[in-house]
Motif scaffolding. Sequence first.
Motif, PDB file in Angstrom:
ATOM      1  N   ALA A  39      13.144  45.160  37.559  1.00  0.00           N
ATOM      2  CA  ALA A  39      12.769  44.848  38.939  1.00  0.00           C
ATOM      3  C   ALA A  39      13.771  43.931  39.638  1.00  0.00           C
ATOM      4  N   GLY A  40      14.266  42.922  38.920  1.00  0.00           N
ATOM      5  CA  GLY A  40      15.209  41.993  39.536  1.00  0.00           C
ATOM      6  C   GLY A  40      16.477  42.673  40.012  1.00  0.00           C
ATOM      7  N   GLY A  41      16.969  43.629  39.232  1.00  0.00           N
ATOM      8  CA  GLY A  41      18.184  44.347  39.609  1.00  0.00           C
ATOM      9  C   GLY A  41      17.983  45.185  40.857  1.00  0.00           C
ATOM     10  N   TYR A  42      16.871  45.913  40.911  1.00  0.00           N
ATOM     11  CA  TYR A  42      16.588  46.699  42.105  1.00  0.00           C
ATOM     12  C   TYR A  42      16.447  45.796  43.329  1.00  0.00           C
ATOM     13  N   TRP A  43      15.780  44.658  43.151  1.00  0.00           N
ATOM     14  CA  TRP A  43      15.579  43.718  44.255  1.00  0.00           C
ATOM     15  C   TRP A  43      16.924  43.196  44.758  1.00  0.00           C
ATOM     16  N   GLU A  44      17.794  42.806  43.817  1.00  0.00           N
ATOM     17  CA  GLU A  44      19.091  42.248  44.205  1.00  0.00           C
ATOM     18  C   GLU A  44      19.962  43.289  44.898  1.00  0.00           C
ATOM     19  N   ARG A  45      19.887  44.539  44.440  1.00  0.00           N
ATOM     20  CA  ARG A  45      20.692  45.606  45.046  1.00  0.00           C
ATOM     21  C   ARG A  45      20.044  46.197  46.298  1.00  0.00           C
ATOM     22  N   ALA A  46      18.828  45.793  46.599  1.00  0.00           N
ATOM     23  CA  ALA A  46      18.061  46.378  47.706  1.00  0.00           C
ATOM     24  C   ALA A  46      17.985  47.896  47.544  1.00  0.00           C
ATOM     25  N   GLU A  47      17.632  48.308  46.319  1.00  0.00           N
ATOM     26  CA  GLU A  47      17.550  49.724  45.970  1.00  0.00           C
ATOM     27  C   GLU A  47      16.125  50.055  45.545  1.00  0.00           C
ATOM     28  N   MET A  48      15.586  51.163  46.040  1.00  0.00           N
ATOM     29  CA  MET A  48      14.226  51.543  45.676  1.00  0.00           C
ATOM     30  C   MET A  48      14.184  52.131  44.272  1.00  0.00           C
ATOM     31  N   PRO A  49      13.218  51.745  43.448  1.00  0.00           N
ATOM     32  CA  PRO A  49      13.114  52.248  42.064  1.00  0.00           C
ATOM     33  C   PRO A  49      12.446  53.624  42.006  1.00  0.00           C
ATOM     34  N   PHE A  93       7.660  47.680  44.444  1.00  0.00           N
ATOM     35  CA  PHE A  93       7.071  48.874  43.841  1.00  0.00           C
ATOM     36  C   PHE A  93       5.594  48.973  44.213  1.00  0.00           C
ATOM     37  N   ALA A  94       4.906  47.831  44.215  1.00  0.00           N
ATOM     38  CA  ALA A  94       3.502  47.830  44.617  1.00  0.00           C
ATOM     39  C   ALA A  94       3.351  48.251  46.068  1.00  0.00           C
ATOM     40  N   THR A  95       4.249  47.795  46.927  1.00  0.00           N
ATOM     41  CA  THR A  95       4.182  48.159  48.343  1.00  0.00           C
ATOM     42  C   THR A  95       4.482  49.635  48.541  1.00  0.00           C
ATOM     43  N   LEU A  96       5.432  50.150  47.778  1.00  0.00           N
ATOM     44  CA  LEU A  96       5.736  51.578  47.841  1.00  0.00           C
ATOM     45  C   LEU A  96       4.475  52.394  47.580  1.00  0.00           C
ATOM     46  N   LEU A  97       3.749  52.018  46.509  1.00  0.00           N
ATOM     47  CA  LEU A  97       2.510  52.739  46.194  1.00  0.00           C
ATOM     48  C   LEU A  97       1.420  52.423  47.205  1.00  0.00           C
ATOM     49  N   GLY A  98       1.458  51.229  47.785  1.00  0.00           N
ATOM     50  CA  GLY A  98       0.492  50.881  48.813  1.00  0.00           C
ATOM     51  C   GLY A  98       0.658  51.702  50.077  1.00  0.00           C
ATOM     52  N   VAL A 203      17.578  52.555  57.836  1.00  0.00           N
ATOM     53  CA  VAL A 203      17.075  51.458  57.008  1.00  0.00           C
ATOM     54  C   VAL A 203      17.347  50.118  57.690  1.00  0.00           C
ATOM     55  N   ILE A 204      16.331  49.250  57.719  1.00  0.00           N
ATOM     56  CA  ILE A 204      16.499  47.884  58.207  1.00  0.00           C
ATOM     57  C   ILE A 204      17.165  47.072  57.102  1.00  0.00           C
ATOM     58  N   GLU A 205      18.316  46.525  57.395  1.00  0.00           N
ATOM     59  CA  GLU A 205      19.076  45.786  56.385  1.00  0.00           C
ATOM     60  C   GLU A 205      18.890  44.280  56.564  1.00  0.00           C
ATOM     61  N   GLY A 206      19.259  43.525  55.521  1.00  0.00           N
ATOM     62  CA  GLY A 206      19.241  42.070  55.600  1.00  0.00           C
ATOM     63  C   GLY A 206      17.898  41.443  55.292  1.00  0.00           C
ATOM     64  N   LYS A 207      16.988  42.179  54.662  1.00  0.00           N
ATOM     65  CA  LYS A 207      15.681  41.611  54.333  1.00  0.00           C
ATOM     66  C   LYS A 207      15.797  40.589  53.192  1.00  0.00           C
ATOM     67  N   ALA A 208      15.023  39.528  53.278  1.00  0.00           N
ATOM     68  CA  ALA A 208      14.955  38.534  52.208  1.00  0.00           C
ATOM     69  C   ALA A 208      13.641  38.623  51.451  1.00  0.00           C
ATOM     70  N   SER A 209      12.855  39.668  51.707  1.00  0.00           N
ATOM     71  CA  SER A 209      11.560  39.862  51.059  1.00  0.00           C
ATOM     72  C   SER A 209      11.353  41.348  50.831  1.00  0.00           C
ATOM     73  N   LEU A 210      10.690  41.704  49.725  1.00  0.00           N
ATOM     74  CA  LEU A 210      10.458  43.115  49.395  1.00  0.00           C
ATOM     75  C   LEU A 210      11.732  43.938  49.583  1.00  0.00           C
ATOM     76  N   ARG A 211      12.802  43.470  48.974  1.00  0.00           N
ATOM     77  CA  ARG A 211      14.106  44.099  49.182  1.00  0.00           C
ATOM     78  C   ARG A 211      14.203  45.489  48.554  1.00  0.00           C
ATOM     79  N   ALA A 212      13.377  45.779  47.556  1.00  0.00           N
ATOM     80  CA  ALA A 212      13.489  47.040  46.838  1.00  0.00           C
ATOM     81  C   ALA A 212      12.585  48.130  47.392  1.00  0.00           C
ATOM     82  N   ILE A 213      12.077  47.953  48.595  1.00  0.00           N
ATOM     83  CA  ILE A 213      11.495  49.072  49.338  1.00  0.00           C
ATOM     84  C   ILE A 213      12.172  49.093  50.698  1.00  0.00           C
ATOM     85  N   HIS A 214      12.577  50.271  51.135  1.00  0.00           N
ATOM     86  CA  HIS A 214      13.284  50.388  52.407  1.00  0.00           C
ATOM     87  C   HIS A 214      12.288  50.535  53.552  1.00  0.00           C
ATOM     88  N   ASN A 215      12.451  49.664  54.542  1.00  0.00           N
ATOM     89  CA  ASN A 215      11.705  49.781  55.784  1.00  0.00           C
ATOM     90  C   ASN A 215      12.629  50.378  56.839  1.00  0.00           C
TER      91      ASN A 215
END
Length: 389
Positions: A39-49, A93-98, A203-215
Motif C-alpha cells: 500500500a505504501g508504494g502505491y500511495w507514494e507513486r499515486a498509482e491505483m492498485p 483501496f477502501a475508497t475505490l471499493l466504496g 486525473v487531479i494531480e497533487g493530492k496529499a490524501s488518498l493518493r492511490a485512487i485517482h479522482n
Amino acid sequence: MSTPTGVDYFDLAADLTEEERRVWASVRAFVDERLVPVAGGYWERAEMPLDLLKEYASLELVGDGLEGPGIPRLSHTAAGLVTMELSRGDGSFATLLGVQAGLAMRSIAFLGSEEQKRRWLPAMARLEVLGAFALTEPDHGSDAVALATTARRDGDEYVLDGAKRWIGLGTACDVCVVWARGEDGQVQGFLVERGTPGYEASVIEGKASLRAIHNADIRLEGVRVPAENKLPGARSFRDTGLVLSATRAGIAWGALGHATAAYEVALAYSLERTQFGKPLASFQLVQDKLVTMLAEVTAMQLYCVRTSRLAEQGRLTDTQASLAKVNATRKARTVTAVARDLLGGNGILLEHRVARHMADVEALHTYEGTESIQTLIVGRHLTGIGAFT
C-alpha cells in the motif's frame, strides 16, 4: 485485548454472527497478506492498485450490503467490517471499493430499472466493470443540490452538458452515474458508458490524501445518452440523497479502520522500540497515549456496530448516520495524530503506515458531506432550526 480478527477490547465479536466473523477474518487476511505490504508504494507513486482487484473479487464480498442480481448477500454489519478492514490496510483501496459498491452500484440498485440492474450489477460485483459517481461540481460541493450540469431530451436520447470534479474512478470507469438537472428543474441520474463522445476526464494531480485512487475532473460537452440509460427512480435530489445518506455509516466504519491501524502500529512500535534502556511502552506517558487511542477506537466500534444494526432493522435515520460520521472522523483524526506523535520521527515514514492513514483521514473528514454540514444536519434535527445560511 485482541481477537484473531483484530482489536476488540469489549468483545464485540461475541455478538456477531458466524458469517460476520468469517467475513471479518477473510478480509483481514487479505489486508495483512496482500494489501498492507504494497500500500505504501502505491500511495507514494499515486498509482491505483488495480492489479489487486481480481484477487479481491475472488472473496465475493463486493456489494456493501445491497440486494440485487449477482450481488453477494452481506449484512450491514458485515459490509461495515469489510470497509473497516480495507481502510485499516489502505484508504485508497477502501475508497475505490466504496465508490464501486457504495455509490455506483447503490445508485443502480436503488434507482435503476430491472434491466439496468441485470445488465450492470453482476459484472460490477465481480469487479469486471468499474463504476463512478459524478455528483460534485467545481462550484458545487456541499451545496450539491444546486448542481449546474444539465440534461435535455432530444428524441430517444438525453444530451448532457456541464462539469464534475473530485470523481473517484472517473478516468478508469466503464460506467459513470452522472447527476444532472433535467428540463423540469429536478436532479436526475444517467448511466454514461465508457467511450461516449463528449465525456472527457483528467486525473487531479497533487493530492496529499488518498493518493492511490485517482479522482477526476470531468467535462461533459454534448454527451448523448440513450433514454434507456436514465435511472427511472432518480426523479429529484431527494432520490440522490437516498444514496448519499446510505453511505455515511460506511464512512464511519472507514474512519474506524484508519484509527485501528494507527493504534495497532503504535502499540507494536511501543513494545519493540527501546529508549533510555527500556521499551517505550514502559513509560507512563506512552501508556496514557495507548489507552487514549484504545478508548477512542472502542467507542467508534460501539457506534459503528449499533449504526449497522439499526440499518439492518430499517431504523437508521439520516441524522443518526450523520452523527456517526462526525464522531468517527473526529476520533480518527485524534487517534492518528496521537499515534504519529508516539512514533516520534519515525512517525512520518511510510514504512510505519501512520502518516499515510493520518493523511487519508483528512479526505474522509471532508467527503460525502463535510463535518460542518453533517453537524448542521444533526443540529437542525435537535433544534428544529436550519442554520445552513
